[in-house]
Design a protein around this motif. Structure first.
Motif, PDB file in Angstrom:
ATOM      1  N   ALA A   3     -11.519  -2.871 -13.044  1.00 36.57           N
ATOM      2  CA  ALA A   3     -10.169  -3.154 -12.546  1.00 36.57           C
ATOM      3  C   ALA A   3      -9.127  -2.215 -13.163  1.00 36.57           C
ATOM      4  CB  ALA A   3      -9.810  -4.613 -12.819  1.00 36.57           C
ATOM      5  N   THR A   4      -9.298  -1.892 -14.436  1.00 34.47           N
ATOM      6  CA  THR A   4      -8.331  -1.009 -15.103  1.00 34.47           C
ATOM      7  C   THR A   4      -8.333   0.369 -14.444  1.00 34.47           C
ATOM      8  OG1 THR A   4      -8.921  -2.187 -17.117  1.00 34.47           O
ATOM      9  CG2 THR A   4      -7.572  -0.217 -17.380  1.00 34.47           C
ATOM     10  N   ALA A   5      -9.548   0.892 -14.186  1.00 34.40           N
ATOM     11  CA  ALA A   5      -9.653   2.204 -13.544  1.00 34.40           C
ATOM     12  C   ALA A   5      -9.066   2.158 -12.135  1.00 34.40           C
ATOM     13  CB  ALA A   5     -11.120   2.634 -13.500  1.00 34.40           C
ATOM     14  N   VAL A   6      -9.319   1.071 -11.411  1.00 34.77           N
ATOM     15  CA  VAL A   6      -8.803   0.953 -10.045  1.00 34.77           C
ATOM     16  C   VAL A   6      -7.277   0.980 -10.060  1.00 34.77           C
ATOM     17  CG1 VAL A   6      -8.600  -0.598  -8.044  1.00 34.77           C
ATOM     18  CG2 VAL A   6     -10.827  -0.253  -9.130  1.00 34.77           C
ATOM     19  N   GLU A   7      -6.694   0.238 -10.994  1.00 33.91           N
ATOM     20  CA  GLU A   7      -5.225   0.180 -11.055  1.00 33.91           C
ATOM     21  C   GLU A   7      -4.640   1.562 -11.388  1.00 33.91           C
ATOM     22  OE1 GLU A   7      -3.753  -3.252 -13.176  1.00 33.91           O
ATOM     23  OE2 GLU A   7      -1.746  -2.357 -13.321  1.00 33.91           O
ATOM     24  N   THR A   8      -5.258   2.256 -12.349  1.00 32.37           N
ATOM     25  CA  THR A   8      -4.802   3.611 -12.705  1.00 32.37           C
ATOM     26  C   THR A   8      -4.901   4.549 -11.506  1.00 32.37           C
ATOM     27  OG1 THR A   8      -5.626   3.211 -14.925  1.00 32.37           O
ATOM     28  CG2 THR A   8      -5.146   5.494 -14.355  1.00 32.37           C
ATOM     29  N   LEU A  10      -4.925   3.789  -8.356  1.00 34.11           N
ATOM     30  CA  LEU A  10      -3.960   3.440  -7.303  1.00 34.11           C
ATOM     31  C   LEU A  10      -2.581   4.007  -7.636  1.00 34.11           C
ATOM     32  CD1 LEU A  10      -5.130  -0.202  -6.561  1.00 34.11           C
ATOM     33  CD2 LEU A  10      -5.054   1.665  -4.898  1.00 34.11           C
ATOM     34  N   ARG A  11      -2.227   3.978  -8.919  1.00 30.68           N
ATOM     35  CA  ARG A  11      -0.942   4.561  -9.332  1.00 30.68           C
ATOM     36  C   ARG A  11      -0.975   6.076  -9.059  1.00 30.68           C
ATOM     37  NH1 ARG A  11      -0.533   1.726 -13.650  1.00 30.68           N
ATOM     38  NH2 ARG A  11       0.767   0.136 -12.705  1.00 30.68           N
ATOM     39  N   ASP A  12      -2.118   6.706  -9.419  1.00 35.10           N
ATOM     40  CA  ASP A  12      -2.276   8.153  -9.162  1.00 35.10           C
ATOM     41  C   ASP A  12      -2.250   8.451  -7.663  1.00 35.10           C
ATOM     42  OD1 ASP A  12      -2.405   8.600 -11.840  1.00 35.10           O
ATOM     43  OD2 ASP A  12      -4.586   8.838 -11.926  1.00 35.10           O
ATOM     44  N   THR A  29       2.685  -2.636  -7.128  1.00 36.42           N
ATOM     45  CA  THR A  29       1.680  -2.455  -6.063  1.00 36.42           C
ATOM     46  C   THR A  29       0.273  -2.155  -6.605  1.00 36.42           C
ATOM     47  OG1 THR A  29       3.359  -1.830  -4.464  1.00 36.42           O
ATOM     48  CG2 THR A  29       1.115  -1.119  -3.989  1.00 36.42           C
ATOM     49  N   PRO A  30       0.115  -1.233  -7.563  1.00 34.88           N
ATOM     50  CA  PRO A  30      -1.247  -0.988  -8.060  1.00 34.88           C
ATOM     51  C   PRO A  30      -1.916  -2.255  -8.602  1.00 34.88           C
ATOM     52  CG  PRO A  30       0.208   0.783  -8.747  1.00 34.88           C
ATOM     53  CD  PRO A  30       1.086  -0.287  -8.151  1.00 34.88           C
ATOM     54  N   ALA A  31      -1.164  -3.068  -9.350  1.00 40.46           N
ATOM     55  CA  ALA A  31      -1.741  -4.303  -9.902  1.00 40.46           C
ATOM     56  C   ALA A  31      -2.059  -5.293  -8.784  1.00 40.46           C
ATOM     57  CB  ALA A  31      -0.763  -4.937 -10.890  1.00 40.46           C
ATOM     58  N   ARG A  32      -1.176  -5.356  -7.794  1.00 43.05           N
ATOM     59  CA  ARG A  32      -1.371  -6.304  -6.690  1.00 43.05           C
ATOM     60  C   ARG A  32      -2.593  -5.916  -5.858  1.00 43.05           C
ATOM     61  NH1 ARG A  32       3.184  -5.457  -4.227  1.00 43.05           N
ATOM     62  NH2 ARG A  32       4.434  -6.721  -5.621  1.00 43.05           N
ATOM     63  N   VAL A  33      -2.718  -4.620  -5.556  1.00 51.22           N
ATOM     64  CA  VAL A  33      -3.854  -4.169  -4.738  1.00 51.22           C
ATOM     65  C   VAL A  33      -5.162  -4.336  -5.528  1.00 51.22           C
ATOM     66  CG1 VAL A  33      -4.858  -2.183  -3.537  1.00 51.22           C
ATOM     67  CG2 VAL A  33      -2.408  -2.607  -3.397  1.00 51.22           C
ATOM     68  N   THR A  34      -5.083  -4.124  -6.832  1.00 51.90           N
ATOM     69  CA  THR A  34      -6.270  -4.334  -7.670  1.00 51.90           C
ATOM     70  C   THR A  34      -6.704  -5.803  -7.618  1.00 51.90           C
ATOM     71  OG1 THR A  34      -5.605  -2.536  -9.142  1.00 51.90           O
ATOM     72  CG2 THR A  34      -7.203  -4.111 -10.017  1.00 51.90           C
ATOM     73  N   ARG A  35      -5.714  -6.709  -7.677  1.00 45.07           N
ATOM     74  CA  ARG A  35      -6.047  -8.148  -7.567  1.00 45.07           C
ATOM     75  C   ARG A  35      -6.703  -8.440  -6.220  1.00 45.07           C
ATOM     76  NH1 ARG A  35      -1.290  -9.166 -10.058  1.00 45.07           N
ATOM     77  NH2 ARG A  35      -0.162  -9.640  -8.137  1.00 45.07           N
ATOM     78  N   PHE A  36      -6.193  -7.804  -5.171  1.00 53.54           N
ATOM     79  CA  PHE A  36      -6.792  -8.005  -3.851  1.00 53.54           C
ATOM     80  C   PHE A  36      -8.269  -7.577  -3.862  1.00 53.54           C
ATOM     81  CE2 PHE A  36      -8.225  -5.644  -0.100  1.00 53.54           C
ATOM     82  CZ  PHE A  36      -8.430  -6.713   0.756  1.00 53.54           C
ATOM     83  N   PHE A  37      -8.533  -6.377  -4.378  1.00 57.24           N
ATOM     84  CA  PHE A  37      -9.921  -5.893  -4.395  1.00 57.24           C
ATOM     85  C   PHE A  37     -10.812  -6.800  -5.241  1.00 57.24           C
ATOM     86  CE2 PHE A  37      -8.307  -1.601  -3.052  1.00 57.24           C
ATOM     87  CZ  PHE A  37      -9.096  -1.503  -1.923  1.00 57.24           C
TER      88      PHE A  37
END
Ligand code: ZN
Length: 187
Positions: A3-8, A10-12, A29-37
């Protein structure tokens, strides 16, 4: 899933898309989309599928229609929704009816294709019930069709999957189609 890598990432991604990830609309948004995934792809690990003994003199079929589920197209990472009908001819075990819905959700909640989704649901029903007569019909709405270049609004994608031994037995297919039509769905 990391999840940490996904959030990073998404920000990138937002930066690479020319956006400012610190502006108010995008900050979370990055944290929200990570929660969705995390929620979407982590669906229902390890649930059990109850089957019940079934004994009958005649021959029966079961169909459950109107099964609506959502999935993610693995070609575009965009959502698609399907309405499915699952039909099978039980041998000596039947599945709890709600399990058919659960099986559909389980196979939908990953990076998927509509074509393969039908196959995976059918194979699972066959494995759990021992039936070789299993069919899945689905009609899907793909946002990748609507949002991309073709802008194919209102298109629907229909698929049929017949378990291999069933495909050679048109009488059995017709029997399943009849009960599936009663359940509101074989097209
Ligand atoms: Zn797609």
């Amino acid at each position: 899933m990391d999840a940490t890598a996904v959030e990073t990432l998404l920000r990138d991604l937002l930066i690479a898309l020319g956006e400012d990830p610190t502006r108010p609309g995008l900050a979370d948004t990055p944290a929200r989309v990570t929660r969705f995934f995390t929620e979407f792809l982590g669906h229902e690990a390890g649930t059990t599928d109850t089957t019940f003994e079934y004994q009958a003199e005649g021959e029966g079929c079961v169909a459950v229609g109107g099964i609506r589920t959502a999935s993610l197209c693995e070609h575009h990472l965009l959502p698609f929704t399907v309405e499915a009908v699952v039909a099978y001819a039980p041998v000596d075990r039947v599945l709890g009816l709600s399990k058919l819905v659960r099986i559909a959700h389980r196979h939908a909640h990953k990076l998927q294709l509509q074509e393969r989704l039908g196959a995976e649901i059918a194979e699972d029903v066959a494995r759990l019930t021992g039936s070789k007569q299993v069919a899945v019909w689905m009609v899907g709405d793909h946002s990748c069709m609507v949002a991309r270049g073709v802008r194919a609004h209102g298109t629907r994608t229909a698929t049929e999957y017949l378990l291999k031994p069933l495909a050679a037995d048109m009488a059995a297919v017709e029997r399943l189609r009849r009960v599936a039509a009663l359940a509101g769905g074989a097209r």
